[in-house]
Design an enzyme around this catalytic site. Structure first.
Site, PDB file in Angstrom:
ATOM      1  N   ASN A  13       0.803  -1.222   0.000  1.00  0.00           N
ATOM      2  CA  ASN A  13       0.000   0.000   0.000  1.00  0.00           C
ATOM      3  C   ASN A  13       0.838   1.276   0.000  1.00  0.00           C
ATOM      4  O   ASN A  13       0.329   2.338  -0.333  1.00  0.00           O
ATOM      5  CB  ASN A  13      -0.960   0.005   1.197  1.00  0.00           C
ATOM      6  CG  ASN A  13      -0.281  -0.354   2.498  1.00  0.00           C
ATOM      7  OD1 ASN A  13       0.346  -1.406   2.610  1.00  0.00           O
ATOM      8  ND2 ASN A  13      -0.385   0.510   3.470  1.00  0.00           N
ATOM      9  N   CYS A  72      -2.003   5.235   8.608  1.00  0.00           N
ATOM     10  CA  CYS A  72      -1.914   4.732   9.984  1.00  0.00           C
ATOM     11  C   CYS A  72      -0.706   5.289  10.706  1.00  0.00           C
ATOM     12  O   CYS A  72      -0.645   5.258  11.932  1.00  0.00           O
ATOM     13  CB  CYS A  72      -1.835   3.214   9.974  1.00  0.00           C
ATOM     14  SG  CYS A  72      -2.889   2.508   8.748  1.00  0.00           S
TER      15      CYS A  72
HETATM   16  C1  LIG Z   1      -6.556  -0.188   3.626  1.00  0.00           C
HETATM   17  C2  LIG Z   1      -5.831  -1.467   3.825  1.00  0.00           C
HETATM   18  C3  LIG Z   1      -6.238  -2.401   4.798  1.00  0.00           C
HETATM   19  C4  LIG Z   1      -7.369  -2.121   5.758  1.00  0.00           C
HETATM   20  O1  LIG Z   1      -8.612  -2.142   5.134  1.00  0.00           O
HETATM   21  P1  LIG Z   1      -9.880  -1.462   5.877  1.00  0.00           P
HETATM   22  O2  LIG Z   1     -11.047  -1.820   5.037  1.00  0.00           O
HETATM   23  O3  LIG Z   1      -9.613   0.000   5.897  1.00  0.00           O
HETATM   24  O4  LIG Z   1      -9.959  -2.066   7.232  1.00  0.00           O
HETATM   25  C5  LIG Z   1      -5.542  -3.598   4.898  1.00  0.00           C
HETATM   26  N1  LIG Z   1      -4.513  -3.876   4.082  1.00  0.00           N
HETATM   27  C6  LIG Z   1      -4.100  -3.011   3.136  1.00  0.00           C
HETATM   28  C7  LIG Z   1      -2.968  -3.385   2.246  1.00  0.00           C
HETATM   29  C8  LIG Z   1      -4.734  -1.784   2.974  1.00  0.00           C
HETATM   30  O5  LIG Z   1      -4.306  -0.936   2.041  1.00  0.00           O
END
Ligand SMILES: *Cc1c(COP(=O)(O)O)cnc(C)c1O
Length: 396
Positions: A152, A326
């Site tokens: 991400n 985060c």
């Molecule tokens: C955004 C994200 C999450 C968390 O997803 P939510 O629906 O916001 O709880 C988990 N893993 C990755 C790689 C993300 O980008």
């Protein structure tokens, strides 16, 4: 006020108008509980079935292998905790990587305190996990391999097919956090030997607070939300029918447009990356140049603070991120940038811009012009840059 240029699609996306429209009747008209016997409930049940079939179709899975959750974090928690419980017998060993999302990393830390051993694999300077390193980390008590499909922060696409083949050969369960990849890339759970996969609607034009965990038939994990018999008794709680309808609609739209969107967004991304690297000195691109998510650009600008950069970009109407939503508010540089070996001072000057289908080339031009001005201004104010210039002059 300046118009907003949204370049933080990896954090979340706007819910598409078509998605909102598809969801609306399920709030006020088709509001029945999908578990009820009367016709109103049956309408909801039908809508759930349809969304489940759409999601399954996008993965080459069966509808009964899709379990709706309240998002990506829940799916990640469920996959890891339930696997440890069902297969770990009070112990067990999990292989993951140092660059996972915190929904995986913090869950692993939680499990470590409860007797599960975890190996956090290193990645190379592009953020790639080596399939050979996965193979070498396998122990007799390994119960699960969990490697994200795409990162991400730096966008790197992991060798999921190769890792899946190793897991399959060794008879070990394979989970992938595909929150950044699902609906953007062509994913086949069979080709990649994926046993569990997490995804989240708000990362691809769907609503927040809804996602799913794919669980391959035969994987024996239980619910960790106890209550009613929803989701084949594996995830209790009255179904979020509007959310799930929205998820299904977003998948349907994304799949129909995928190839064209990938081509367009990749072109914009490359245009942005080329211009920034060519026109702003002392800048590097984080992650692999080609093997990355279509919309991801992640830069480090030497001698400046990413946080100041974000604030000044915001004043120009540009929404970016310093890594991961985060880590905002914490002074530690991102664990991902540390894992690819960036020194602290360079990691601190990082900027993630993640593009979506609505971004334009004109916006990229505007962003590059703003970046050039802002980076130059921040460097003028930077003692690090002043020292660098002085030392360079002394060397000449
Ligand atoms: C955004 C994200 C999450 C968390 O997803 P939510 O629906 O916001 O709880 C988990 N893993 C990755 C790689 C993300 O980008």
């Amino acid at each position: 006020m300046k118009p907003i240029i949204y370049l933080d699609h990896a954090a979340t996306t706007a819910t598409r108008p078509e998605v909102v429209e598809a969801m609306l009747p399920y709030f006020t008209q088709q509001y029945g509980n999908a578990s009820s016997v009367y016709g109103l409930g049956a309408e909801s049940k039908k809508a759930l079935d349809q969304a489940r079939a759409t999601v399954a179709g996008a993965l080459g899975a069966r509808p009964e292998e899709i379990y709706f959750t309240a998002g990506g974090s829940e799916a990640d928690n469920w996959a890891l905790k339930a696997t440890a419980e069902a297969y770990g017998k009070g112990g067990g060993h999990i292989i993951t990587t140092k660059i996972e999302h915190h929904a995986i990393l913090h869950t692993c830390e939680y499990l470590e305190k409860r007797g599960v051993a975890v190996t956090y694999l290193d990645v190379d300077e592009r953020g790639l996990v080596s399939p050979e390193a996965v193979r070498k980390a396998i122990r007799p008590d390994t119960i699960l391999i969990s490697v994200m499909y795409a990162n991400n922060e730096i966008g790197t696409l992991e060798p999921i097919e190769e890792i899946g083949a190793i897991a399959k050969e060794k008879g070990i369960l394979f989970h992938t956090d595909a929150v950044q990849a699902f609906a953007h890339l062509d994913i086949s759970v069979d080709r990649c030997h994926i046993d569990m996969l997490s995804a989240s609607a708000h990362k691809f034009g769907g609503p927040k607070g809804v996602g799913f965990l794919y669980i391959r038939r035969g994987v024996k994990i239980r619910s960790f939300i106890h209550g009613g018999a929803q989701e084949r008794k594996r995830r209790a709680g009255t179904e979020n029918v509007p959310g799930i309808v929205g998820l299904g609609k977003a998948v349907e739209l994304a799949m129909a447009e995928r190839e064209a969107t990938v081509e367009r967004v990749t072109g914009l991304r490359d245009y942005l990356i080329d211009r920034v690297l060519q026109e702003i000195p002392f800048t590097r691109l984080n992650g692999d140049r080609k093997r990355r998510l279509p919309g991801n650009a992640n830069f480090s600008f030497q001698f400046i603070e990413g946080e100041s950069l974000l604030i000044m970009l915001d004043m120009e109407g540009i929404c970016g991120s310093s890594g991961s939503a985060c880590t905002t508010g914490s002074l530690d540089p991102s664990h991902v940038l540390m894992a690819i070996g960036l020194p602290h001072e360079i990691a601190h000057g990082s900027l993630r811009l993640t593009l979506g289908e609505e971004n334009t080339r004109e916006q990229m031009d505007y962003v590059v012009e703003c970046l050039k001005k802002i980076v130059a201004r921040l460097r003028e104010m930077s003692p690090l840059y002043e020292d660098f210039v002085k030392n360079a002059a002394a060397r000449d």
